[in-house]
Design an enzyme around this catalytic site. Structure first.
Site, PDB file in Angstrom:
ATOM      1  CD  GLU A 192      -3.831  -2.506   7.259  1.00  0.00           C
ATOM      2  OE1 GLU A 192      -2.695  -2.714   6.843  1.00  0.00           O
ATOM      3  OE2 GLU A 192      -4.484  -1.493   6.969  1.00  0.00           O
ATOM      4  CG  ASN A 250      -1.744   1.237   1.369  1.00  0.00           C
ATOM      5  OD1 ASN A 250      -1.864   2.003   0.407  1.00  0.00           O
ATOM      6  ND2 ASN A 250      -2.349   1.445   2.535  1.00  0.00           N
TER       7      ASN A 250
HETATM    8  C1  PEP Z   1      -1.039   0.185   6.058  1.00  0.00           C
HETATM    9  O1  PEP Z   1      -1.194   1.383   5.960  1.00  0.00           O
HETATM   10  O2  PEP Z   1      -1.843  -0.582   5.519  1.00  0.00           O
HETATM   11  C2  PEP Z   1       0.106  -0.296   6.831  1.00  0.00           C
HETATM   12  C3  PEP Z   1       0.089  -1.515   7.270  1.00  0.00           C
HETATM   13  O3  PEP Z   1       1.126   0.616   7.053  1.00  0.00           O
HETATM   14  P1  PEP Z   1       2.533   0.280   7.776  1.00  0.00           P
HETATM   15  O4  PEP Z   1       3.040  -0.991   7.210  1.00  0.00           O
HETATM   16  O5  PEP Z   1       3.396   1.457   7.418  1.00  0.00           O
HETATM   17  O6  PEP Z   1       2.248   0.198   9.232  1.00  0.00           O
END
Ligand code: PEP
Length: 255
Positions: free
Chosen positions: A169, A9
């Site tokens: 997440e 992402n």
């Molecule tokens: C995300 O935004 O989906 C994400 C997991 O970001 P990071 O890996 O930077 O924590």
């Protein structure tokens, strides 16, 4: 058998030139992906056609978008429809990322409409869920996530659900450098699979991929992906550096 996926992402990062360079580096090294172990690269909208052209011929490295309109077409200034994404070569769309929920007030009703637009148009959905820190501290994360999933997905048929991947997440882990422990990740991923089983049955639950996202990096990826209910990752910061992203892809391939 369910798929394993590592999805990048990029968020609102990279110029077109930087994006092209990064994809090129990834393609030079990512050779071992297969139908069951896939990579998705979710770019900003303006990168899509450029990245689509680069990915031509790389069957299991897919193009993703980070958002999609809840409406089909018409007078919605600034929006991008599911049909436009298909036209640009997109296969996966991230729906319900916590940054969209939080900064752009995307609620469950809107997300359910976005999911519908994607699925009706032939796009795969990566549906994000995850709790803020105060919910984790209160130990009510399971109920919080179950509600997000029920409101965003439970109107779908079991057949439609086959085109959905879930990304868990925890908001407190996104971009913070603080990762869920493997115990925390496995526990809530298993719970999410149970939630899916309760609504759609054991086969659907066994087949759905559930990705972990939140400061996943080359150091913790292998351990996280070794959890039986963690089927890969949604990667923000570490997807912007070819060496880091490739090492996370390798962890998924070896898991
Ligand atoms: C995300 O935004 O989906 C994400 C997991 O970001 P990071 O890996 O930077 O924590």
């Amino acid at each position: 058998m369910r798929k394993k996926i590592v999805a990048a992402n990029w968020k609102m990062n990279l110029t077109l030139a930087d994006g092209a360079f990064l994809v090129n580096e990834i393609l030079t090294a990512a050779t071992a992906v297969t139908t069951l172990k896939q990579v998705v690269i979710a770019t900003p909208f303006v990168h899509l056609t450029q990245t689509a052209a680069q990915l031509e011929g790389f069957g299991n490295i897919h193009l993703g978008a980070q958002n999609c309109s809840s409406e089909k077409s018409g007078a919605y200034t600034g929006e991008v429809s599911a049909a436009m994404l298909i036209d640009a070569g997109v296969q996966y769309v991230i729906v319900g990322h916590s940054e969209r929920r939080g900064y752009f007030n995307e609620d469950s009703a809107m997300l359910a409409k976005k999911v519908n637009q994607c699925l009706e148009t032939g796009l795969q959905v990566i549906f994000c869920c995850g709790e803020p820190l105060e919910i984790r501290d209160a130990e009510t994360q399971n109920a919080f996530v179950a509600k997000q999933i029920a409101e965003g997905l439970f109107h779908l048929t079991a057949e439609q659900l086959q085109n959905v991947t879930i990304a868990y997440e925890p908001i407190w882990a996104i971009g913070t450098g603080r990762t869920a422990t493997t115990e925390q990740a496995q526990s809530i991923h298993a719970y999410i699979r149970n939630v899916i089983a309760g609504q759609y049955g054991n086969d659907a639950a066994a087949n759905i991929a559930i990705l972990y996202g939140g400061s996943c990096n080359p150091t913790n990826a292998a351990e996280l992906f070794a959890c039986p209910d963690v089927d890969g990752g949604l990667i923000g910061g570490a997807s912007l550096k070819a060496d880091q992203f490739l090492s996370i892809i390798a962890a998924m391939i070896n898991s």
